[in-house]
Design a protein around this motif. Structure first.
Motif, mmCIF file in Angstrom:
data_model
loop_
_atom_site.group_PDB
_atom_site.id
_atom_site.type_symbol
_atom_site.label_atom_id
_atom_site.label_comp_id
_atom_site.label_asym_id
_atom_site.label_seq_id
_atom_site.Cartn_x
_atom_site.Cartn_y
_atom_site.Cartn_z
ATOM 1 N N ARG A 1 0.822 -1.307 0.078
ATOM 2 C CA ARG A 1 0.019 -0.094 0.225
ATOM 3 C C ARG A 1 0.976 1.259 0.068
ATOM 4 N NH1 ARG A 1 -1.777 -3.784 3.146
ATOM 5 N NH2 ARG A 1 -0.619 -3.103 5.044
ATOM 6 N N TRP A 2 0.620 2.090 -1.025
ATOM 7 C CA TRP A 2 1.697 3.304 -1.033
ATOM 8 C C TRP A 2 1.181 4.435 -0.259
ATOM 9 C CZ3 TRP A 2 2.776 3.454 -7.099
ATOM 10 C CH2 TRP A 2 3.294 2.216 -7.355
ATOM 11 N N SER A 3 0.002 4.580 0.383
ATOM 12 C CA SER A 3 -0.164 5.774 1.274
ATOM 13 C C SER A 3 -1.033 5.353 2.487
ATOM 14 C CB SER A 3 -1.208 6.707 0.516
ATOM 15 O OG SER A 3 -2.214 6.027 -0.132
ATOM 16 N N ASP B 1 7.892 8.622 -10.224
ATOM 17 C CA ASP B 1 6.730 8.493 -9.204
ATOM 18 C C ASP B 1 6.267 10.092 -8.749
ATOM 19 O OD1 ASP B 1 7.363 5.912 -8.723
ATOM 20 O OD2 ASP B 1 8.623 6.281 -7.085
ATOM 21 N N LEU C 1 9.430 3.877 -1.218
ATOM 22 C CA LEU C 1 8.484 3.004 -1.924
ATOM 23 C C LEU C 1 8.973 1.652 -2.455
ATOM 24 C CD1 LEU C 1 5.415 2.569 -2.975
ATOM 25 C CD2 LEU C 1 5.953 3.579 -5.143
ATOM 26 N N ARG D 1 0.667 4.372 -11.598
ATOM 27 C CA ARG D 1 2.478 4.007 -11.422
ATOM 28 C C ARG D 1 2.711 2.543 -11.530
ATOM 29 N NH1 ARG D 1 6.421 4.572 -13.262
ATOM 30 N NH2 ARG D 1 8.491 5.190 -12.003
ATOM 31 N N LEU D 2 1.888 1.805 -10.877
ATOM 32 C CA LEU D 2 2.170 0.371 -10.624
ATOM 33 C C LEU D 2 2.812 -0.481 -11.670
ATOM 34 C CD1 LEU D 2 2.621 -1.966 -8.475
ATOM 35 C CD2 LEU D 2 0.151 -2.415 -8.799
ATOM 36 N N TYR E 1 -2.967 7.389 -8.211
ATOM 37 C CA TYR E 1 -1.458 7.415 -8.253
ATOM 38 C C TYR E 1 -0.860 5.851 -8.443
ATOM 39 C CZ TYR E 1 3.316 7.564 -5.934
ATOM 40 O OH TYR E 1 4.489 7.304 -5.534
ATOM 41 N N GLN E 2 -1.429 5.186 -7.687
ATOM 42 C CA GLN E 2 -0.748 3.737 -7.486
ATOM 43 C C GLN E 2 -1.309 2.883 -8.711
ATOM 44 O OE1 GLN E 2 -0.891 1.841 -3.658
ATOM 45 N NE2 GLN E 2 -0.744 -0.403 -4.543
#
Length: 225
Positions: A109-111, A139, A122, A165-166, A161-162
């Motif tokens: 989980r990025w956030s 990123d 990250l 970008r993933l 965002y995730q």
């Protein structure tokens, strides 16, 4: 770590980040076989008068060389002797340099709340593919695009965002992890014929196939064939 779903995989190889006044025109790798094992130097110029000189060894080599109890000064002298031909009389220079192991970091989980991760926080990409700064900047670009699209809706922006970008980031991260494992078998690779060794290195991540080797280096492709 619980909120981000952090995984940290400490890899076994040891590396130490030095500099030198020897100038290398481009990013190069030098492998030297010693009685203790194989030493690899990653070296490249970063200014008109200085180069980075990163030394990497397998853990067993590090143990046999006695680096665990060796002083910083003796460590430098040992590495200077191993790479004497490549340094051409130039010294290895320390900047608080010490032996480290590379942490392969991943976050599911990025956030969390209003905290968001990017760059090495990250996920880490091994230095052998040279993409750490690139990934961090990309990123930031993706995060900015997400907020431009979703405005003040923070949860929606972070989710976007995730999602954005993933996929491209995961490809590079996977390749970097394959690359770092190639270095963990340096001693085995050094037993190969030089052509096979070079070909193994060029194709180590799976992102370069034989057709691409032929395009980049027809001589290597022909020799391998």
């Amino acid at each position: 770590e619980d909120q981000f779903g952090t995984t940290t995989d400490w890899r076994p190889n040891r590396f130490i980040w030095y500099g030198t006044s020897q100038i290398f025109d481009s990013l190069s790798l030098t492998f030297r076989d010693t009685p203790q094992g194989v030493f690899c130097a990653h070296h490249y110029r970063y200014s008109p008068t200085m180069s980075t000189f990163l030394v990497e060894v397998e853990d067993a080599t590090w143990q046999r060389a006695g680096f665990e109890t060796m002083s910083p000064e003796d460590t430098i002298r040992h590495c200077e002797q191993v790479f004497a031909k490549d340094l051409g009389g130039h010294p290895i220079l320390s900047n608080n340099s010490y032996w480290r192991q590379f942490p392969a970091i991943w976050n599911d989980r990025w956030s969390f709340g209003k905290v968001v991760l990017m760059g090495d926080a990250l996920r880490t990409a091994h230095f052998s593919i040279g993409s750490g700064t690139r990934l961090a900047m990309e990123d930031a670009v993706a995060l900015a695009k997400a907020f431009r699209e979703h405005g003040s809706d923070v949860p929606a922006a972070l989710a976007a965002y995730q999602a954005l970008r993933l996929p491209p980031m995961k490809k590079i991260w996977d390749a970097a992890n394959v690359s770092l494992r190639w270095y963990e078998q340096m001693g085995t690779h050094m037993a190969l014929h030089p052509v096979d060794f070079a070909y193994s290195y060029m194709t180590r991540t799976g992102r370069v196939d034989h057709a691409e080797v032929r395009r980049r280096d027809p001589g290597l492709a022909a020799a391998y064939e």
